[in-house]
Scaffold this motif. Structure first.
Motif, short mmCIF file in Angstrom:
data_model
loop_
_atom_site.label_atom_id
_atom_site.label_comp_id
_atom_site.label_asym_id
_atom_site.label_seq_id
_atom_site.Cartn_x
_atom_site.Cartn_y
_atom_site.Cartn_z
N HIS A 51 1.04 8.85 23.35
CA HIS A 51 0.54 10.12 22.80
C HIS A 51 -0.24 10.93 23.84
O HIS A 51 -1.12 11.72 23.49
N ALA A 52 0.07 10.73 25.11
CA ALA A 52 -0.65 11.42 26.18
C ALA A 52 -0.55 12.94 26.05
O ALA A 52 -1.52 13.65 26.31
N TRP A 53 0.62 13.43 25.67
CA TRP A 53 0.80 14.87 25.59
C TRP A 53 -0.08 15.47 24.50
O TRP A 53 -0.69 16.53 24.70
N ALA A 54 -0.17 14.80 23.37
CA ALA A 54 -1.03 15.30 22.29
C ALA A 54 -2.49 15.22 22.71
O ALA A 54 -3.28 16.13 22.40
N THR A 55 -2.85 14.17 23.43
CA THR A 55 -4.23 14.04 23.92
C THR A 55 -4.55 15.17 24.87
O THR A 55 -5.61 15.80 24.78
#
Length: 160
Positions: free
Chosen positions: A93-97
């Motif tokens: 979920h790096a992109w959402a973070t």
């Protein structure tokens, strides 16, 4: 070259293309290359030595990139039982973070506009411009949070 080697070469080329795009957008080149190496890697984790070898860069360059990427939430340091070396991986979920972290910037922009309006007055020339800025950043802040929540729900549901 067998199929695995060919796939690794193509993945590395794709990673380098993305790194170039990111560096053209303002990210430091080495930081972009380290991030994309972890993103495109077929390994669960990579050590600094692995990154040095794959990217043909110094350990100092890797260290600097890692120190920039960890606070953004894009990568993380993970334990590796039996290993004394640090291991890194691209975060789930790096992109959402990353996008969620943008809310801090959006809030700062909203606050700056509010402060300017307080000083200039809402009906002044500057105040009218600042009012539009404040409205825009308030809208973006609300919508970004809602979009990220919606994406997480959809992502979790699709993989459910």
């Amino acid at each position: 070259m067998d199929g695995t080697d060919d796939k690794d070469v193509r993945l590395r080329e794709s990673a380098e293309k993305l790194a170039l795009t990111l560096s053209q957008s303002g990210m430091q080149k080495t930081t972009a290359r380290v991030m994309t190496a972890l993103l495109f890697s077929q390994q669960e984790t990579m050590t600094a030595g692995d990154l040095c070898e794959v990217l043909k860069i110094s350990s100092g360059a890797v260290s600097g990139a890692v120190n920039q990427l960890i606070p953004t939430g894009m990568i993380e340091r993970v334990p590796a039982p039996g290993s004394r070396r640090d291991h890194y991986r691209f975060r789930e979920h790096a992109w959402a973070t990353l996008m969620g972290n943008q809310n801090t910037l959006l809030a700062g922009m909203w606050d700056a506009a509010a402060e300017g309006i307080k000083v200039a007055g809402k009906e002044s020339v500057a105040g009218r411009r600042l009012d539009e800025m404040q409205d825009f950043y308030g809208f973006m802040q609300r919508e970004m949070a809602a979009l990220i929540d919606k994406w997480r729900e959809q992502y979790d549901s699709d993989r459910g």
